[in-house]
Each structure stands twice: as C-alpha cells, then as structure tokens.
Scaffold this motif. Sequence first.
Motif, PDB file in Angstrom:
ATOM      1  N   TYR A 140       0.843  -1.200   0.000  1.00 57.68           N
ATOM      2  CA  TYR A 140       0.000   0.000   0.000  1.00 57.68           C
ATOM      3  C   TYR A 140       0.876   1.247   0.000  1.00 57.68           C
ATOM      4  N   ARG A 141       0.234   2.395  -0.203  1.00 60.40           N
ATOM      5  CA  ARG A 141       0.903   3.687  -0.130  1.00 60.40           C
ATOM      6  C   ARG A 141      -0.131   4.746   0.258  1.00 60.40           C
ATOM      7  N   SER A 142       0.352   5.936   0.549  1.00 66.77           N
ATOM      8  CA  SER A 142      -0.513   7.098   0.848  1.00 66.77           C
ATOM      9  C   SER A 142      -1.542   6.791   1.929  1.00 66.77           C
ATOM     10  N   ALA A 143      -1.085   6.196   3.021  1.00 75.03           N
ATOM     11  CA  ALA A 143      -1.995   5.855   4.128  1.00 75.03           C
ATOM     12  C   ALA A 143      -2.169   7.044   5.066  1.00 75.03           C
ATOM     13  N   GLY A 144      -3.356   7.185   5.600  1.00 76.80           N
ATOM     14  CA  GLY A 144      -3.633   8.233   6.573  1.00 76.80           C
ATOM     15  C   GLY A 144      -4.816   7.828   7.444  1.00 76.80           C
ATOM     16  N   GLY A 145      -4.909   8.428   8.615  1.00 82.83           N
ATOM     17  CA  GLY A 145      -6.029   8.055   9.480  1.00 82.83           C
ATOM     18  C   GLY A 145      -6.128   8.922  10.715  1.00 82.83           C
ATOM     19  N   ALA A 171      -9.426   5.219   8.763  1.00 83.82           N
ATOM     20  CA  ALA A 171      -8.172   5.156   8.020  1.00 83.82           C
ATOM     21  C   ALA A 171      -8.443   4.853   6.556  1.00 83.82           C
ATOM     22  N   SER A 172      -7.516   5.266   5.706  1.00 79.62           N
ATOM     23  CA  SER A 172      -7.621   4.960   4.283  1.00 79.62           C
ATOM     24  C   SER A 172      -6.222   4.797   3.716  1.00 79.62           C
ATOM     25  N   TRP A 173      -6.117   4.011   2.661  1.00 82.94           N
ATOM     26  CA  TRP A 173      -4.839   3.813   1.994  1.00 82.94           C
ATOM     27  C   TRP A 173      -5.091   3.356   0.558  1.00 82.94           C
ATOM     28  N   THR A 174      -4.059   3.458  -0.258  1.00 84.61           N
ATOM     29  CA  THR A 174      -4.149   3.070  -1.660  1.00 84.61           C
ATOM     30  C   THR A 174      -3.452   1.728  -1.862  1.00 84.61           C
ATOM     31  N   PRO A 175      -4.179   0.691  -2.259  1.00 90.66           N
ATOM     32  CA  PRO A 175      -3.535  -0.597  -2.523  1.00 90.66           C
ATOM     33  C   PRO A 175      -2.669  -0.484  -3.774  1.00 90.66           C
TER      34      PRO A 175
END
Length: 214
Positions: A140-145, A171-175
């Motif tokens: 993943y990348r660009s994770a935030g929460g 939280a969210s992230w890009t697979p």
Amino acid sequence: MSALEQVPADFLFALGTLRQARCRGELRLEEIPAPARLAPFAVALGAEVIAAGGPAGSRAAHGPASAAFEPASGSEDVELATGRFILLHDPDGSAVWDGEFRIVTYIRAQLEPEMGNDEMLGSVAWAWLVEALENHSAPYRSAGGTATRVLSESFGTLAERPNSIDIELRASWTPSSPDITSHLEAWSDMVCTFAGLPPLPDGVTSLPRRRRQP
C-alpha cells in the motif's frame, strides 16, 4: 450494453479477490450499501465481532471481550467491535489517492477505562493497522487516518449506566494493485484486535463459537 458490461475489468477483478479473502471465524461479514458520491464504483462491507460466551479459560485481551468470554448464566450476545471496509475505484485515477483504487475503513470498539485513558492509545491503534498490513504482506501507499477516543456518560433516568470509553479508527490507503485479498484479511484481523481477541498462531484457523444455551 448491460450494467455489468459497464463495470471496469479492474474493478470486477478486485471484487473477485475480495471473495477469496479468508477471515477469522469470530467476524461476521456482510455486504452493505456503498457510498454513492465518493467514487464512480464502490463496494462496502460491514463487520462485527460478537461474543456469545466461551469455554472456561478462554480470555480476551481487553475491553468487554475480557468479561464476555468468561462462563456466565445468561445467553445474551455481546458486541465487541464493529467496522466498515469500503473499496473505491475511479478508472481515471485520483491525484489525492495516488492511484485508481482507495480503501476506506472504520473500526469502533469499547475499551476498559484504564486502557481508554492511555495517552498513547491513538498511536497504538495506528500501529495495529500498520502491523496488520505488514503481517499480511498487503502492499500500500498514501496511508492516513484518525484515532478518536469517545467518552460516554449517562444522566437522569440513565444515570445508573456505567461510563464507557470507545476507540474509533478512521483510516484509508491506496492498494498497490487491484488484488485486495490481503488487505481485507489484514483489516479483518485488525477488527478482531480492536475487539480484544488474541491473535491466532501461524497455521491455526479459528472456529465459530457455539451459542450458549440458556
């Protein structure tokens, strides 16, 4: 052209990988209505961890689970944690997401007062997320929460209810690929962690707990 033919192939592939995920038996998982305005294509899953009691010696790590798994005379189920897992897809991509897919999640669980007052609780909740993704090799990348503590106090006719502290993690992230299997498995483990259930040893599959008879 049928509605199915209008769905991008990558999104159809991602849906197929979700069905391949192997989640713990304590988790009740079902599809729920997906938000319509976040992306052109979306699917959402709702989850809850319910304890109906367990055998003597079974012990959860924290929260209501620590008492719910002790032998008791009643048969009422106890909700230990709830959550939502949303997969978004925009074929045109999104600069904010840094990709064509985005996973958005929410988890909430009640904690014991001692743990709820821990100043490091938010950091611990985020660490559970990162650890779960790493343990399942979910790229993943660009994770935030955001982690939030919610204090509930009752007054008036409800004054006898004990105060409670909940932890919420958004939280969210890009697979890194349309294969979402490991991401859903990691998230399902995280919901169980929030519920206070101990992790399973490698190679061990959890079994559904039997509902106690009244």
